[in-house]
Design an enzyme around this catalytic site. Sequence first.
Site: not given
Ligand SMILES: *Cc1c(COP(=O)(O)O)cnc(C)c1O
Length: 385
Positions: A205, A243, A328
């Site tokens: 994403h 799965t 966050c």
């Molecule tokens: C977004 C991010 C994550 C977490 O990724 P998710 O796929 O949302 O769990 C971890 N490390 C870094 C550097 C990120 O930018």
Amino acid sequence: MKPRKKIYLDYNSTTPVDQRVLDEMLPYFTDKFGNASSINHIFGWEADEAVEIAREQVADLVGATASEITFTSGATEAINLAIRGLCQANHDKGNHIITCATEHKAVLDTCESLEQTGYRVTYLPVDESGSMNLEDLQDAITDKTIFVSLMHANNEIGTIHPLKEISRITRQKNIPLLSDATQSVGKIPVNVEELGVDIITFSSHKIYGPKGAGALYINKNDKPDITPILTGGGQEKGIRPGTLNVPAIVGFGKACEICAKEMESDSSRLRLLRTQLESELEEMDGIVFNGALNNRLPSMTNISFRNIDGGHLIQRLRNLAVSQGSACTSATHKPSHVLKAIGHSDELALSTLRIGMGRFTTEKEIEVAIQTIKEVIPRLKLLAQ
Ligand SMILES: *Cc1c(COP(=O)(O)O)cnc(C)c1O
């Protein structure tokens, strides 16, 4: 009154799904809905084939081979699997982990939870640009060290760690190097062979794929031992049973294929937009550009403003969807641990914006952003007095 349309400048938090990615995914929700583990019929074969094509596409983007890629639900899961899995598999070898103060919470919180169960963690410091000192790493390694975890590009300030130099040190000591490459993959060239990393993690994403898919790369030659954290049906060679999320994985693959083709042109366009943004804002009183200015992600900037009332920063920038520190930490209104690690006070850390541009960011949007910031910040200075 219709609410004004927001300008999305938070691409480091997440990205919209590229239409080409969505088109590729859609049949896998309906017509081609099979379980990739169903080996007895066409529905299963079709899904399995799609997953294996995606695995090639994902591997290609980072210079790996398909068999080195394990699909997970995202980077957080991949990081947990790598860190916890390495700890369990190397229980007899030692109890010491080396990481860095500016890592993503997915790494830091996992390490902190392991500290509760008897592991010892060294958090390497960084300088004011967010760069680490290789001698600190060298000095931190002991005969109890089981792995080193250092991210590639930082998600808040964009600073890039020199993985090639780092891996020279870890390989010499025969210690696996794990790198959270979630922010660098798809934005700058990442080649696992050239970088010498043993394990990397990244996410769909963040690169115009859907949420809910991620990858764990494990080097097949030095094959560090990783004990699975889930038990179940044996999928993904038992490393990550469950799965498979076929539509998301198909989308992740397509997203990687597009990045491989378009990353270079996207990044040079965004680098120019950033130069425009930064040179227009440079003259503002009390502005500080954070990160290693000559060694950072091309698509973002992180800016602090001295002597403003940071409490009102985000509300006042109403038409801009930007992040104050990291996504966050801003939810809890705590000053970002990354900005603290580069030496900012709580106050300056809270007076900070991360502007993350991406594939669909336009010149017009950046012009509006410049104008808005130039209007709003001086007023917050007055409030602070
Ligand atoms: C977004 C991010 C994550 C977490 O990724 P998710 O796929 O949302 O769990 C971890 N490390 C870094 C550097 C990120 O930018």
